[in-house]
Design a protein around this motif. Structure first.
Motif, mmCIF file in Angstrom:
data_model
loop_
_atom_site.group_PDB
_atom_site.id
_atom_site.type_symbol
_atom_site.label_atom_id
_atom_site.label_comp_id
_atom_site.label_asym_id
_atom_site.label_seq_id
_atom_site.Cartn_x
_atom_site.Cartn_y
_atom_site.Cartn_z
ATOM 1 N N TRP A 74 0.826 -1.210 0.000
ATOM 2 C CA TRP A 74 0.000 0.000 0.000
ATOM 3 C C TRP A 74 0.862 1.263 0.000
ATOM 4 O O TRP A 74 0.464 2.287 -0.566
ATOM 5 C CB TRP A 74 -0.934 0.003 1.201
ATOM 6 C CG TRP A 74 -2.202 -0.773 1.037
ATOM 7 C CD1 TRP A 74 -2.655 -1.804 1.812
ATOM 8 C CD2 TRP A 74 -3.205 -0.571 0.035
ATOM 9 N NE1 TRP A 74 -3.870 -2.254 1.352
ATOM 10 C CE2 TRP A 74 -4.236 -1.511 0.264
ATOM 11 C CE3 TRP A 74 -3.333 0.313 -1.039
ATOM 12 C CZ2 TRP A 74 -5.378 -1.594 -0.533
ATOM 13 C CZ3 TRP A 74 -4.470 0.231 -1.855
ATOM 14 C CH2 TRP A 74 -5.471 -0.714 -1.591
ATOM 15 N N ARG A 75 2.044 1.203 0.626
ATOM 16 C CA ARG A 75 2.917 2.380 0.642
ATOM 17 C C ARG A 75 3.321 2.775 -0.783
ATOM 18 O O ARG A 75 3.435 3.971 -1.099
ATOM 19 C CB ARG A 75 4.155 2.118 1.504
ATOM 20 C CG ARG A 75 4.971 3.379 1.779
ATOM 21 C CD ARG A 75 6.126 3.108 2.719
ATOM 22 N NE ARG A 75 5.663 2.674 4.037
ATOM 23 C CZ ARG A 75 5.869 1.474 4.562
ATOM 24 N NH1 ARG A 75 6.535 0.558 3.862
ATOM 25 N NH2 ARG A 75 5.412 1.181 5.760
ATOM 26 N N THR B 36 0.312 4.824 -2.080
ATOM 27 C CA THR B 36 0.174 6.188 -1.532
ATOM 28 C C THR B 36 1.271 7.101 -2.039
ATOM 29 O O THR B 36 1.021 8.290 -2.288
ATOM 30 C CB THR B 36 0.178 6.161 0.009
ATOM 31 O OG1 THR B 36 1.410 5.635 0.502
ATOM 32 C CG2 THR B 36 -0.979 5.326 0.537
ATOM 33 N N HIS C 286 0.326 10.565 -3.905
ATOM 34 C CA HIS C 286 0.763 11.836 -3.311
ATOM 35 C C HIS C 286 1.681 12.612 -4.246
ATOM 36 O O HIS C 286 1.651 13.856 -4.272
ATOM 37 C CB HIS C 286 1.467 11.573 -1.983
ATOM 38 C CG HIS C 286 0.542 11.197 -0.880
ATOM 39 N ND1 HIS C 286 0.912 10.382 0.176
ATOM 40 C CD2 HIS C 286 -0.769 11.500 -0.668
ATOM 41 C CE1 HIS C 286 -0.118 10.228 0.998
ATOM 42 N NE2 HIS C 286 -1.146 10.889 0.494
ATOM 43 N N PHE D 239 -1.291 6.567 4.171
ATOM 44 C CA PHE D 239 -2.626 7.081 3.865
ATOM 45 C C PHE D 239 -2.914 8.348 4.663
ATOM 46 O O PHE D 239 -2.411 8.536 5.776
ATOM 47 C CB PHE D 239 -3.687 6.020 4.161
ATOM 48 C CG PHE D 239 -3.744 4.932 3.132
ATOM 49 C CD1 PHE D 239 -4.438 5.110 1.945
ATOM 50 C CD2 PHE D 239 -3.077 3.722 3.343
ATOM 51 C CE1 PHE D 239 -4.480 4.108 0.982
ATOM 52 C CE2 PHE D 239 -3.114 2.719 2.386
ATOM 53 C CZ PHE D 239 -3.816 2.912 1.203
#
Length: 365
Positions: free
Chosen positions: A84-85, A88, A92, A176
């Motif tokens: 998931w990192r 994100t 971003h 997140f």
């Protein structure tokens, strides 16, 4: 009436959004196996859609017990957090904000996900006409009926709240901007709210306040863990599929919103039915929700640009989420801004598979 448009900025709790277009959560089942791990393909998918002010991810199970469909992502292992990192960071870098939707399916599951044991639920009531998508050993996904669940003990309910808390902490560790609890569409939180699925005789069942207790305790735990202004919840008062028709759900949802208001949550996200003959959410419900809940309100369900800006102008919503239009239109905000035509998605490639029907939809030429 206001002059608010989809493209005005908004302060959402701790997060500044560049516009009021939200990408709604949509299950796409593209994780890496084994382990249901988010991957580079998913990072590309979300990055392509980062024109939205806020992206809400596909529903993400907080624990193995919370899973009900094949290949849906988790947020409980180190590998999942690392995957998931990657997502994100991509989002971003393009200037958008992203919340992770936390999920426990409850009875909308199958024993194949639980080592042959039944799914869990507030009460041992089997949902009628309810199926989950399971990929077999042959690699083919099929819709399969949900079996009879078993009722959770009070101690187990506390354990699930702890799993949600851990999931929220993991989401922040993964980069997140916040989390959204999936509290609608017939899944575990919704099952506690409705008398048709919750027939408990302890503190979590019976009266309206008992049926809202799980949600309120859960949201309080998340607010304590990561800050209330980074927490939202999705609710679906007028959606009745998965055997969830309940005449008391609307006053129950309003009572829950009233109880949640003092926490200072970032938002309530209304999931509205979007099929052709779906019930219309009454305006008096929208006004009642505004009276009892003072955070932001996101609406989702069959909105186009005209309907979206009309509800923003009334002040009854602050943001509008788009689901299916984002599937085939990665540049949806740009298309809405310039009144460009929308492509239609291929329904056969919605769940599972590779980049086909996922990241290969082009931006408008």
């Amino acid at each position: 009436m206001t002059s608010t448009t989809l493209f005005d900025p908004l302060q959402l709790g701790a997060t500044t959004l560049r516009n009021r277009v939200v990408m709604a959560p949509m299950t796409r089942a593209r994780t890496t196996q084994p382990g249901d791990i988010p991957n580079d393909l998913m990072a590309e998918y979300y990055a392509q859609r980062a024109g939205a002010g806020l992206l809400v991810t596909e529903a993400t199970q907080i624990s193995p017990q919370g899973q009900g469909y094949s290949f849906t992502p988790g947020i409980f292992s180190a590998e999942q957090v690392a995957g998931w990192r990657t997502v994100t960071e991509r989002v971003h870098a393009l200037g958008a904000k992203i919340f992770l939707q936390l999920w426990h399916v409850g009875r909308v599951s199958h024993s194949v996900f639980h080592h042959g044991q039944p799914p869990v639920a507030p009460s041992a009531i089997q949902p009628k006409d309810t199926q989950v998508w399971i990929v077999g050993e042959d690699g083919v996904g099929r819709m399969t009926d949900c079996p009879m669940p078993r009722a959770l003990s009070v101690d187990e309910i506390g354990g699930i709240i702890a799993d949600f808390r851990r999931g929220a902490a993991n989401a922040i560790a993964a980069g997140f901007d916040g989390v959204e609890v999936h509290g609608g569409n017939g899944y575990l939180v919704d099952q506690f709210l409705r008398g048709v699925s919750n027939q408990r005789t302890d503190q979590y069942g019976g009266s309206c306040d008992n049926r809202t207790r799980f949600l309120v305790e859960l949201m309080s735990a998340l607010a304590d863990e990561i800050g209330a202004d980074k927490v939202g919840v999705r609710l679906a008062p007028y959606i009745t599929f998965k055997d969830m028709a309940d005449p008391d759900i609307v006053p129950t949802i309003l009572r829950a919103a009233e109880q949640l208001d003092p926490l200072g949550l970032a938002y309530i996200h209304l999931s509205e039915a979007d099929w052709d003959d779906a019930p219309i959410i009454p305006v008096d419900f929208r006004h009642a929700l505004r009276r009892v809940f003072h955070g932001k309100i996101i609406v989702a369900g069959g909105y186009d640009k005209q309907r979206a800006e009309a509800i923003l102008a009334t002040g009854l919503a602050d943001l509008v989420a788009f689901g299916r239009p984002f599937v085939a239109n990665p540049d949806l905000p740009q298309r809405l801004a310039h009144n460009l035509p929308l492509a239609q998605p291929d329904g056969a490639t919605l769940f599972g598979g590779n980049q086909q029907g996922y990241t290969d939809y082009p931006a408008y030429a």
